[in-house]
Design an enzyme around this catalytic site. Structure first.
Site, PDB file in Angstrom:
ATOM      1  N   ALA A 145      36.052  47.692  46.352  1.00  0.00           N
ATOM      2  CA  ALA A 145      36.416  46.268  46.331  1.00  0.00           C
ATOM      3  C   ALA A 145      37.785  46.072  45.697  1.00  0.00           C
ATOM      4  O   ALA A 145      38.629  45.325  46.218  1.00  0.00           O
ATOM      5  CB  ALA A 145      35.358  45.467  45.587  1.00  0.00           C
ATOM      6  N   TYR A 146      38.025  46.745  44.580  1.00  0.00           N
ATOM      7  CA  TYR A 146      39.312  46.623  43.899  1.00  0.00           C
ATOM      8  C   TYR A 146      40.453  47.038  44.818  1.00  0.00           C
ATOM      9  O   TYR A 146      41.449  46.325  44.962  1.00  0.00           O
ATOM     10  CB  TYR A 146      39.317  47.468  42.629  1.00  0.00           C
ATOM     11  CG  TYR A 146      40.689  47.648  42.016  1.00  0.00           C
ATOM     12  CD1 TYR A 146      41.230  46.666  41.197  1.00  0.00           C
ATOM     13  CD2 TYR A 146      41.446  48.795  42.279  1.00  0.00           C
ATOM     14  CE1 TYR A 146      42.507  46.817  40.656  1.00  0.00           C
ATOM     15  CE2 TYR A 146      42.711  48.954  41.741  1.00  0.00           C
ATOM     16  CZ  TYR A 146      43.237  47.968  40.926  1.00  0.00           C
ATOM     17  OH  TYR A 146      44.492  48.120  40.401  1.00  0.00           O
TER      18      TYR A 146
END
Length: 235
Positions: A145-146
């Protein structure tokens, strides 16, 4: 007339040191923070203007943009530096953290750039610098996600560079092993540096120098510079 800068995530590490560097040059600095007020209090003593907003909250982003629109006639530099960093397990166990990753790295910068476009255009050379990551091109599978949120910011850099030229320039910095966190163990540090061709922890000064390079070279837009000691070559 004093030049003006807005730095998000100014309470610690790179944002904090960049704020000091720009204050040294006579800038009026708006120092955004979420919870790290300690560092911002030190900046405030030097004349920085603190501004608080939780970027995981759309209403707080909107309120911050409105406050800045009412306070700033022209904005020379916007540095989208605020960040949050969670691995897959943390994200999978907490929907709020998943939302926060995209809010902080993509939604908030979008709202700030569009909301402050007039102020940036009113400056002699309005400049946006987005802090992305060397992993936007070769993502870590442990921080999906990051990495994807930072990739969104990297793509946004290119899009806004097209749309906002010639009045506003938009560039990005991709940091690598700049400054280890206190919780990083020696074994982890050695491992990272062994994968970094220059084999040293970069420190914050190379990042600050790159901000100034983008500022002073007015023929750069849509550009992204890796400040990573060559680590992107090996990941």
């Amino acid at each position: 007339m004093s030049r003006t800068a807005l730095i998000t995530g100014a309470g610690r590490r790179f944002g904090y040191e960049l704020a000091h560097a720009l204050l040294d040059e006579g800038y009026t600095v708006y120092a955004h923070y979420n919870t790290s007020k300690g560092g911002v209090e030190e900046l405030e003593k030097r004349g920085a203007i603190p501004i608080q907003a939780d970027f995981s909250n759309n209403a707080e982003i909107a309120a911050m943009v409105k406050q800045l629109q009412q306070s700033i006639e022209s904005l020379d530099i916007l540095v989208n530096n605020a960040s949050c960093f969670f691995n897959n397990d943390t994200i999978d166990d907490d929907d709020d953290k998943l939302d926060a990753v995209y809010q902080v790295h993509a939604i908030a910068p979008y709202r700030l750039i569009t909301g402050l476009q007039l102020a940036l255009a009113a400056a002699e050379d309005g400049l946006v610098i987005n802090i992305t990551d060397i992993y936007v091109e070769r993502p870590s599978v442990d921080y999906i996600a990051y990495c994807s949120a930072k990739a969104a910011l990297a793509n946004m850099t290119l899009s806004f560079a097209k749309v906002l030229a010639p009045e506003i320039r938009v560039n990005a910095i991709q940091p690598g092993p700049i400054l280890f966190l206190p919780e990083h163990q020696d074994e982890y540090r050695r491992s990272v540096l062994s994968e970094t061709p220059l084999t040293v922890e970069g420190g914050l000064e190379p990042m600050i120098e790159t901000v100034k390079f983008f500022r002073d070279n007015r023929f750069l837009t849509g550009e992204s510079i890796k400040v990573d000691g060559g680590r992107a070559l090996k990941i």
